[in-house]
Design a protein around this motif. Structure first.
Motif, PDB file in Angstrom:
ATOM      1  N   ASP A  27       2.808  -0.951  -1.545  1.00  0.00           N
ATOM      2  CA  ASP A  27       4.194  -1.069  -2.022  1.00  0.00           C
ATOM      3  C   ASP A  27       5.193  -0.692  -0.939  1.00  0.00           C
ATOM      4  O   ASP A  27       6.226  -1.352  -0.769  1.00  0.00           O
ATOM      5  N   ALA A 214      -1.190   0.919  -9.484  1.00  0.00           N
ATOM      6  CA  ALA A 214       0.109   0.273  -9.285  1.00  0.00           C
ATOM      7  C   ALA A 214       1.198   0.939 -10.123  1.00  0.00           C
ATOM      8  O   ALA A 214       2.364   0.989  -9.700  1.00  0.00           O
ATOM      9  N   GLY A 218       4.497   2.347  -8.023  1.00  0.00           N
ATOM     10  CA  GLY A 218       5.851   1.839  -8.208  1.00  0.00           C
ATOM     11  C   GLY A 218       6.889   2.938  -8.229  1.00  0.00           C
ATOM     12  O   GLY A 218       7.967   2.801  -7.625  1.00  0.00           O
ATOM     13  N   ALA A 221       7.138   4.575  -4.644  1.00  0.00           N
ATOM     14  CA  ALA A 221       7.900   3.736  -3.720  1.00  0.00           C
ATOM     15  C   ALA A 221       9.398   3.799  -4.028  1.00  0.00           C
ATOM     16  O   ALA A 221      10.221   3.890  -3.103  1.00  0.00           O
TER      17      ALA A 221
END
Length: 245
Positions: A27, A214, A218, A221
């Protein structure tokens, strides 16, 4: 959308060869960061870095201060530091071996403390930086069999909040992300003796599924971007609703 790019920012992700670490690396690289995949497992760190623009792999053993110091000399200036590495030994506390406590303390807390001490001055001098500590929802709420692990990961809360106060005037933010039950190889190893436990865990989550790497990446990031410049000193769960504050 303005403020979400990380073009040219140098980001270190410890434990970058693991499932969550690799997702964070991907990411950050997608946002334009030049990512350093830091891990004791250099071959797998290299695999994660391969194919990502500007990414490179460097070895670091967080349990060994000389390794941390050598890593900081090799990596150069760093803008983003994601403390994702961690080790866990799961067993009832009264049956646990104090030697395992030492390993968890060294990797989960002392390592991040030393790495931050060495890399934070550069962020302060440049007037911009991001610190993200990946802890655990078990550290927030307790978790059976993870007493020592939770204790070391909970230590990151106090460190992150203190750094948030001390570094704020230099526009360096410091936050904690706490994954809840997440479908990783580590979870599968812990539950391999009782495979049906994974389903039981998922049914107890309000969103009725395990988290994914993920899902965690997210939020990590985002906290590294300029859009999150006014968020600091926070402990944020990614748990599907298990932990609500």
């Amino acid at each position: 959308m303005d403020g979400l790019g990380l073009d040219g920012r140098v980001a270190v992700v410890t434990g970058g060869a693991g499932a969550i670490g690799a997702a964070v690396v991907a990411d950050l690289a997608a946002l334009g960061a030049l990512v350093v995949v830091a891990d004791v497992d250099l071959p797998n760190a290299g695999k994660v870095a391969s194919g990502l623009p500007g990414a490179r792999a460097l070895a670091v053993d967080l349990a060994a201060p000389p390794s941390v110091e050598a890593f900081c000399e090799a990596v150069g200036p760093v803008d983003i530091l994601v403390h994702n590495a961690g080790v866990s030994v799961v067993q009832p506390f009264i049956e646990s071996d104090p030697a395992s406590w030492d390993l968890m303390w060294q990797v989960n807390l002392r390592g991040p403390m030393l790495l931050t001490k060495l890399l934070l001055p550069g962020m302060l001098g440049r007037g911009w930086g991001r610190l993200v500590f990946v802890s655990s929802d078990g550290a927030r709420a307790g978790s059976g069999g993870e007493g020592a692990y939770a204790a070391t990961k909970a230590g990151l809360f106090g460190l992150a909040k203190t750094l948030a106060r001390e570094a704020a005037r230099a526009q360096v933010t410091s936050n904690v992300v706490c994954p809840g039950p997440t479908d990783t190889p580590m979870l599968r190893r812990v539950t391999q003796a009782e495979p049906e436990l994974v389903g039981k865990i998922a049914r107890g989550i309000p969103l009725r599924r395990l988290g994914t790497p993920a899902d965690v990446a997210g939020l990590v990031a985002y906290l590294c971007t300029d859009r999150a410049a006014y968020i600091t000193g926070q402990i944020l769960s990614v748990s599907g609703g298990v932990t609500m504050h």
